[in-house]
Scaffold this motif. Structure first.
Motif, short mmCIF file in Angstrom:
data_model
loop_
_atom_site.label_atom_id
_atom_site.label_comp_id
_atom_site.label_asym_id
_atom_site.label_seq_id
_atom_site.Cartn_x
_atom_site.Cartn_y
_atom_site.Cartn_z
N ARG A 53 -0.15 41.01 75.29
CA ARG A 53 -1.05 40.25 76.16
C ARG A 53 -1.42 38.91 75.53
NH1 ARG A 53 -3.98 45.45 76.94
NH2 ARG A 53 -3.31 46.32 78.95
N ARG A 88 1.41 36.53 75.95
CA ARG A 88 1.51 36.00 77.32
C ARG A 88 0.49 34.89 77.55
NH1 ARG A 88 1.65 39.17 83.21
NH2 ARG A 88 3.12 37.67 84.14
N LYS A 96 1.05 30.58 78.49
CA LYS A 96 0.58 30.24 79.83
C LYS A 96 1.01 28.85 80.26
CE LYS A 96 -3.55 30.71 82.69
NZ LYS A 96 -4.99 31.05 82.71
N THR A 104 6.51 33.72 83.05
CA THR A 104 6.79 34.91 82.24
C THR A 104 6.74 36.13 83.15
OG1 THR A 104 4.45 35.22 81.68
CG2 THR A 104 5.79 33.91 80.14
N VAL A 126 6.27 40.55 82.96
CA VAL A 126 5.97 41.73 82.15
C VAL A 126 6.43 42.96 82.92
CG1 VAL A 126 4.16 43.15 81.13
CG2 VAL A 126 4.02 40.66 80.97
N LEU A 177 7.80 41.64 77.73
CA LEU A 177 7.47 40.32 78.25
C LEU A 177 8.72 39.47 78.18
CD1 LEU A 177 5.51 37.89 78.93
CD2 LEU A 177 5.20 37.66 76.47
N VAL A 226 10.66 35.74 78.79
CA VAL A 226 10.42 34.31 78.86
C VAL A 226 11.70 33.59 78.44
CG1 VAL A 226 9.59 34.15 76.46
CG2 VAL A 226 8.82 32.46 78.16
#
Length: 509
Positions: free
Chosen positions: A217, A220, A224, A229, A231, A240, A242
């Motif tokens: 978390r 992530r 931002k 992204t 999850v 996650l 990206v």
């Protein structure tokens, strides 16, 4: 913060060859077999140390017969595995004995390196460096040493990796080495190089380690402002996803729950698991997903035949085989779910048509929806007849227990084979088929039984009687039924086909 690589995911176009290399040759353990969580119709295999520990994991999405991809910018290009330095000579001897392509040994950043190629062409580097893993296997790599990334934005990629706990180590030519507490990432700048293309032999992504969901978390939140992204809960870890500034797909995966969440340590990799959200079609998926044998298990060697094909074998076979011909846009696995419902104890032999139309698979070219390329039909029918002969001989199939099932374009192909090569197909189910031949030859079909199932509301239904009439005119025993259906398949197709096969095969016994 936990850091280092969690796993690397690649793509294979030959599941049996993949298993033979990573389990049979390298000695890794198959610790999980699942339907893919993004696409359950894709088999996903996971290899690793004895417990499937994070940092030891190589995973593969199975794109059976998909062909070779292209390694290029924006992708992982090499995977490095750690082996004891003194073992490199043994690995060279072993690779030569197994006819595995190799290059080296050489030295990179002071470490001895032997480059191998897996059956799909993926470069696997064996690096002579002592690295520990929680459950080491004898005569096998211990864990992931690292990966090599191809990028045209080397500075940005290196900066992005610092988010996952990597720091600049050393440089050699165009390669910048980044190090974590446990492993390395080599960033190779290749400006002007071609972009990567997904396919066999090309890694899909590299995943880095997160201790738990809280670390994920936090990551992530830190991303931002970077861009989108995603999850996803993958059952064995939470991920996650990206992309770095060069477009390289990267994952951040939690260490837990781990590979032993649904299998005891001694039983890892023995059971096929399917995503919970696909539980309602679990049996269909088990019929569709490619099967394979681990080293030492009884196997069914693949034969080199004119058409791509796949077997699905039941637990308690009755000696019958259903040969399946898909409709337009399908593949060799498409009809396996309905075929498994029709014949629970039959071997299923799915075959892929060789023609294409706007990127979709077909059995022969067409000029419009009901006008077909007659020369192409005849050429493909001849090739299919040769395929059947080769399959019967090569796989030891019983010709008296062969049933051919075709849907739509596949039914049309079977109709052509019936009329152009009498005797090759003696028992056939034609689902939503029409007459493909403009000038069918005069042949003797007295040894042939055919079930024709037409949909009452099918736009092509008006063309179906001509096929049944032509077959009967040449002596075939034809059962023709009109179902309450359109062009799509319905439950009545299963019911009628099951009963028809039961009657027909009992005659031959």
């Amino acid at each position: 913060m936990t850091n280092g690589i969690h796993h690397v995911t690649g793509i294979t176009s030959n599941v049996q060859a993949n298993v033979d290399f990573y389990v049979g040759f390298l000695g890794l353990r198959l610790v999980k077999r699942t339907g893919g969580y993004a696409d359950a119709e894709q088999l996903h295999l996971v290899y690793g140390d004895g417990l499937g520990s994070p940092g030891s994991l190589l995973t593969f999405l199975v794109w059976e017969a998909a062909g070779r991809g292209r390694t290029g910018i924006g992708q992982v290009s090499e995977v490095a595995l750690a082996v004891p330095p003194a073992s490199l000579g043994d690995w060279i001897t072993k690779a030569l004995a197994a006819n595995i392509p190799l290059d080296g040994p050489s030295r990179e950043f002071g470490e001895p390196v032997l480059r191998l190629k897996d059956p799909d062409g993926l470069i696997v580097k064996l690096v002579g460096v002592d690295m520990a893993t929680p459950a080491p296997l004898s005569n096998a790599p211990t864990r992931l040493r690292g990966v090599t990334l191809l990028t045209d934005k080397a500075i940005e990629t290196a900066s992005f990796l610092t988010l996952f706990g990597y720091t600049e180590d050393r440089r050699s030519g165009v390669t910048q080495r980044m190090g974590s507490d446990t492993d390395i990432v080599d960033i190779r700048e290749v400006s002007g190089f071609v972009p990567s293309v997904s396919g066999g032999g090309v890694p899909d992504h590299v995943a880095f380690r997160a201790r738990d969901i809280d670390e994920l978390r936090s990551m992530r939140l830190s991303l931002k402002s970077h861009g989108p992204t995603e999850v996803h809960d993958r059952k064995y870890f939470v991920s996650l996803y990206v992309r770095d500034p060069a477009g390289i797909l990267m994952e951040y995966a939690t260490d837990g729950p781990g590979m032993t969440i649904d299998e005891a340590p001694a039983e890892l990799g023995q059971t096929l698991f399917l995503p919970p959200h696909d539980a309602d079609r679990a049996e269909d998926l088990r019929a569709m997903l490619p099967q394979f044998a681990l080293p030492g298990e009884e196997r069914f060697p693949a034969r080199d035949l004119p058409f791509i094909h796949r077997f699905n074998r039941p637990q308690n076979p009755d000696g019958t085989t259903l040969v399946l011909l898909h409709g337009t846009g399908g593949n060799e696995a498409d009809l396996m779910p309905i075929a498994r419902r029709i014949a629970p104890h039959s071997a299923l032999l799915g075959v892929r048509g060789r023609a294409t139309e706007e990127g979709t698979n077909r059995w022969f070219r067409r000029l419009d929806s009901t006008t077909f390329d007659q020369q192409d039909i005849r050429g493909e029918a001849e090739a299919f007849a040769a395929f059947v002969e080769g399959a019967v001989a090569g796989y030891g199939l019983d010709p008296d227990k062969l049933v051919f099932l075709g849907y739509s374009n596949g039914a049309n192909m079977l109709a052509a084979v019936l009329q152009l090569h009498p005797g090759v197909v003696r028992c056939a189910i034609l689902l939503r088929g029409i007459q493909p031949l403009e000038k069918p030859p005069a042949v003797d079909l007295s040894d042939t039984s055919v079930l024709v199932l037409t949909g009452h509301d099918d736009a092509f239904a008006r063309n179906a009687p001509a096929l049944a009439d032509a077959l009967m005119a040449h002596g075939a025993r034809v059962d023709s039924l009109e179902l309450t259906a359109n062009h799509e398949l319905v439950a009545a197709d299963v019911t009628e086909s099951t009963e028809w096969i039961r009657r027909k095969l009992s005659v031959h016994r």
